[in-house]
Scaffold this motif. Structure first.
Motif, mmCIF file in Angstrom:
data_model
loop_
_atom_site.group_PDB
_atom_site.id
_atom_site.type_symbol
_atom_site.label_atom_id
_atom_site.label_comp_id
_atom_site.label_asym_id
_atom_site.label_seq_id
_atom_site.Cartn_x
_atom_site.Cartn_y
_atom_site.Cartn_z
ATOM 1 N N ALA A 184 0.827 -1.208 0.000
ATOM 2 C CA ALA A 184 0.000 0.000 0.000
ATOM 3 C C ALA A 184 0.859 1.256 0.000
ATOM 4 O O ALA A 184 0.548 2.243 -0.667
ATOM 5 C CB ALA A 184 -0.920 -0.004 1.222
ATOM 6 N N MET A 185 1.970 1.230 0.741
ATOM 7 C CA MET A 185 2.857 2.386 0.790
ATOM 8 C C MET A 185 3.502 2.626 -0.572
ATOM 9 O O MET A 185 3.657 3.764 -1.019
ATOM 10 C CB MET A 185 3.928 2.175 1.858
ATOM 11 C CG MET A 185 4.601 3.448 2.317
ATOM 12 S SD MET A 185 3.530 4.499 3.313
ATOM 13 C CE MET A 185 3.597 3.672 4.888
ATOM 14 N N LEU A 245 6.865 -9.236 -4.699
ATOM 15 C CA LEU A 245 6.174 -7.965 -4.531
ATOM 16 C C LEU A 245 6.963 -6.826 -5.169
ATOM 17 O O LEU A 245 6.424 -6.042 -5.959
ATOM 18 C CB LEU A 245 5.972 -7.682 -3.032
ATOM 19 C CG LEU A 245 5.446 -6.287 -2.679
ATOM 20 C CD1 LEU A 245 3.998 -6.130 -3.114
ATOM 21 C CD2 LEU A 245 5.587 -6.029 -1.188
ATOM 22 N N TYR A 246 8.253 -6.734 -4.844
ATOM 23 C CA TYR A 246 9.087 -5.639 -5.326
ATOM 24 C C TYR A 246 9.428 -5.760 -6.816
ATOM 25 O O TYR A 246 9.380 -4.781 -7.557
ATOM 26 C CB TYR A 246 10.395 -5.576 -4.532
ATOM 27 C CG TYR A 246 10.234 -5.141 -3.094
ATOM 28 C CD1 TYR A 246 9.521 -3.995 -2.765
ATOM 29 C CD2 TYR A 246 10.811 -5.874 -2.060
ATOM 30 C CE1 TYR A 246 9.382 -3.599 -1.445
ATOM 31 C CE2 TYR A 246 10.677 -5.481 -0.745
ATOM 32 C CZ TYR A 246 9.970 -4.338 -0.442
ATOM 33 O OH TYR A 246 9.827 -3.945 0.860
ATOM 34 N N ALA A 247 9.815 -6.951 -7.241
ATOM 35 C CA ALA A 247 10.373 -7.115 -8.588
ATOM 36 C C ALA A 247 9.328 -7.347 -9.669
ATOM 37 O O ALA A 247 9.613 -7.129 -10.853
ATOM 38 C CB ALA A 247 11.372 -8.278 -8.602
ATOM 39 N N TYR A 248 8.119 -7.743 -9.281
ATOM 40 C CA TYR A 248 7.109 -8.057 -10.288
ATOM 41 C C TYR A 248 5.828 -7.230 -10.116
ATOM 42 O O TYR A 248 5.409 -6.525 -11.031
ATOM 43 C CB TYR A 248 6.772 -9.555 -10.250
ATOM 44 C CG TYR A 248 7.990 -10.426 -10.421
ATOM 45 C CD1 TYR A 248 8.803 -10.310 -11.549
ATOM 46 C CD2 TYR A 248 8.364 -11.342 -9.439
ATOM 47 C CE1 TYR A 248 9.940 -11.082 -11.698
ATOM 48 C CE2 TYR A 248 9.510 -12.126 -9.579
ATOM 49 C CZ TYR A 248 10.299 -11.986 -10.713
ATOM 50 O OH TYR A 248 11.422 -12.743 -10.855
ATOM 51 N N ARG A 249 5.214 -7.293 -8.940
ATOM 52 C CA ARG A 249 3.904 -6.664 -8.766
ATOM 53 C C ARG A 249 3.971 -5.149 -8.650
ATOM 54 O O ARG A 249 3.069 -4.452 -9.114
ATOM 55 C CB ARG A 249 3.213 -7.252 -7.533
ATOM 56 C CG ARG A 249 2.785 -8.700 -7.679
ATOM 57 C CD ARG A 249 2.304 -9.264 -6.360
ATOM 58 N NE ARG A 249 1.373 -8.358 -5.693
ATOM 59 C CZ ARG A 249 1.199 -8.335 -4.374
ATOM 60 N NH1 ARG A 249 1.906 -9.135 -3.595
ATOM 61 N NH2 ARG A 249 0.324 -7.493 -3.841
ATOM 62 N N LYS A 250 5.010 -4.617 -8.021
ATOM 63 C CA LYS A 250 5.087 -3.178 -7.753
ATOM 64 C C LYS A 250 6.341 -2.565 -8.372
ATOM 65 O O LYS A 250 7.034 -1.756 -7.754
ATOM 66 C CB LYS A 250 5.067 -2.931 -6.228
ATOM 67 C CG LYS A 250 3.858 -3.504 -5.526
ATOM 68 C CD LYS A 250 2.561 -2.854 -5.997
ATOM 69 C CE LYS A 250 1.345 -3.472 -5.321
ATOM 70 N NZ LYS A 250 0.078 -2.917 -5.834
ATOM 71 N N VAL A 280 8.689 0.697 -7.120
ATOM 72 C CA VAL A 280 10.101 0.528 -6.767
ATOM 73 C C VAL A 280 10.968 1.497 -7.565
ATOM 74 O O VAL A 280 11.922 2.082 -7.038
ATOM 75 C CB VAL A 280 10.543 -0.933 -7.002
ATOM 76 C CG1 VAL A 280 12.062 -1.068 -6.868
ATOM 77 C CG2 VAL A 280 9.846 -1.863 -6.015
ATOM 78 N N SER A 281 10.633 1.701 -8.839
ATOM 79 C CA SER A 281 11.380 2.658 -9.661
ATOM 80 C C SER A 281 11.300 4.064 -9.079
ATOM 81 O O SER A 281 12.306 4.770 -8.973
ATOM 82 C CB SER A 281 10.829 2.645 -11.093
ATOM 83 O OG SER A 281 11.447 3.636 -11.879
#
Length: 489
Positions: free
Chosen positions: A35-36, A103-108, A112-113
């Protein structure tokens, strides 16, 4: 009769076992960390702060812009093993860590960028403070878990800022909260407080994984988990006795270390921030002034002032030696014309030009996708409690399309423009001179020396020469130090 009872019972036990296993390993959609990351795109300040996430056409892995690389467990495990060899943390790989890597590498990925773009503003400062306190630099990634590097992030429990301090803990470490300032949102002061708190926790537990858990759940909760586990002293041994959120905390930290180190392998590149850490500076403000007055004097928008100064709650800097962070060109302009700015503000006040006649205007806000009550409240300069008192809001919060009544405080008459030129006719000339002088500095490119790199290789990478690099950096020979910052142009 026995069989009729037994089969449903077995089926029920299997289902319970399945869902319990799923809840321990899966990262659910409304995970607070996810969410963040989403809020990076919905917060107005961050939309202002970034251009669109960038893609490097000449990336070393030759990926196309829409490519999303995927790897097997062995690859993740071997990469984390390399990071673990250089870290005081136990950076292991398991199914819990894999959930957060996904979560970091695929969904969001886009979140992350953007977060990596913010890191260019905050990470150098984090490293400087942590180095001074002699604590591991990897702890800079803790702010990724806590706030997604949003300096005014607020949790449901009321924790605030990059390091998510609750009010009592913030007070304990010198972070004051008044009607005008919330130092929990001051990036530098909050980082110093976080360093002191982390060092204190390490003195209690002597293990950095346990420190991470204690930072999230509190040292009392960790002490209870140690007792319930029969006296175990490592995070993974006491993990089953911790709150659900804390059970995912250390795996999320390990995954953040991985993604921030191997982002290029996943075809993720930092969004471009308007300013990096090396392009801003701070100055002490001696007299009270508003963001409007600063903006008029220095020709800078309120949004940009708020972006660099999230600690000021009402867009006002109180008197008493508070600091303000601005782009370096604006800092130079402020210092050159400081007395003229103070004189213009004083003259404006004496002439009664600042209108104090304030009225409340009723407005209607339609909730958009991704918006939260805290986001809406900040937009209109009200509190979440105000929104709840003006509207019926259930336990599930607000949904897209819902119309909210908001009473906004507005001045009946506009404040005349601050006339700094009345006290100093050279302001316009000084501004052009300052911005011209610093234009080249703000476009300066730097390179941080990595293990195994040579001066020749760096020169080749940036299309320059060894002699040019030596001249720009006052180097007497070709030797380099790990982590050294080199000026490229």
């Amino acid at each position: 009769m026995k069989k009729i009872i037994t089969y449903p019972l077995v089926l029920l036990l299997v289902l319970i076992s399945y869902f319990r296993s799923f809840s321990q390993t899966a990262v659910v959609v409304d995970d607070p960390i996810a969410a963040m990351l989403d809020s990076l795109q919905t917060q107005k300040m961050f939309e202002f702060a970034f251009n669109k996430p960038t893609f490097q056409k000449n990336n070393k892995f030759k990926y196309t812009s829409d490519s999303i690389p995927r790897f097997d467990d062995y690859t993740y495990q071997s990469r984390l093993a390399k990071l673990d060899a250089l870290s005081p943390f136990d950076l292991i790989y398991n199914e819990h860590v894999r959930g957060f890597i996904n979560l970091y590498a695929y969904r969001k990925r886009e979140g992350v960028s953007r977060m990596m773009g913010v890191a260019q503003l905050y990470y150098p400062m984090f490293e400087e403070v942590f180095d001074r306190y002699n604590i591991p630099l990897e702890l800079k990634h803790l702010a990724v878990i806590e706030s997604a590097l949003i300096p005014y992030a607020r949790s449901r429990a009321g924790a605030m800022g990059l390091w998510q301090f609750m009010y009592p803990t913030g007070k304990m470490y010198g972070l004051n909260v008044t009607s005008y300032i919330d130092e929990r949102c001051d990036p530098y002061k909050a980082t110093v407080a976080a360093a002191e708190y982390l060092k204190s926790l390490y003195g209690m537990f002597g293990d950095w994984q346990m420190v991470l858990a204690a930072y999230n759940a509190g040292p009392g909760t960790i002490s209870k988990a140690i007792r319930r586990s029969g006296g175990k002293k490592t995070y993974w041994e006491i993990r089953p006795y911790l709150p659900i959120e804390t059970q995912g905390y250390v795996p999320a930290f390990i995954a953040a270390n991985y993604v921030m180190s191997y982002h290029a392998e996943h075809n993720i590149y930092p969004a471009t921030p308007r300013k990096s850490y090396f392009e801003v500076d701070t100055v002490v403000v001696k007299e009270q002034m508003s963001f409007d007055q600063i903006g008029q004097a220095l020709e800078i928008t309120n949004e940009e002032i708020a972006y660099f100064n999230p600690q000021y709650r009402k867009n006002v800097i109180p008197a008493g030696g508070n600091t303000i962070c601005l782009p370096k060109s604006k800092i130079g302009l402020f210092l050159t014309n400081e007395q003229a700015i103070y004189a213009a503000i004083k003259s404006q006040q004496q002439q009664g030009e600042i209108i104090e006649n304030i009225a409340e205007v009723k407005k209607t806000h339609t909730v958009r996708s991704g918006e939260k009550l805290s986001t809406i409240a900040r937009k209109y300069g009200v509190t979440v409690a105000d929104l709840k008192s003006w509207n019926y809001i259930g336990r599930k919060g607000v949904r897209p399309g819902k119309k909210l009544t908001v009473y906004v405080r507005e001045t009946k008459n506009s404040t005349p423009k601050l006339d700094v030129n009345a006290g100093n006719s050279q302001l316009a000339a000084n501004q052009k001179s300052e911005e011209k002088t610093l234009a080249s500095k703000e476009n300066t490119q730097y390179h941080k020396v990595k293990k195994g790199e040579s001066l020749f290789g760096i020169a080749k990478k940036y299309g320059t020469t060894v002699d040019k690099l030596k001249e720009l950096n006052n180097l007497k020979d070709n030797s380099l130090n790990l982590g050294q910052s080199l000026k490229i142009n």
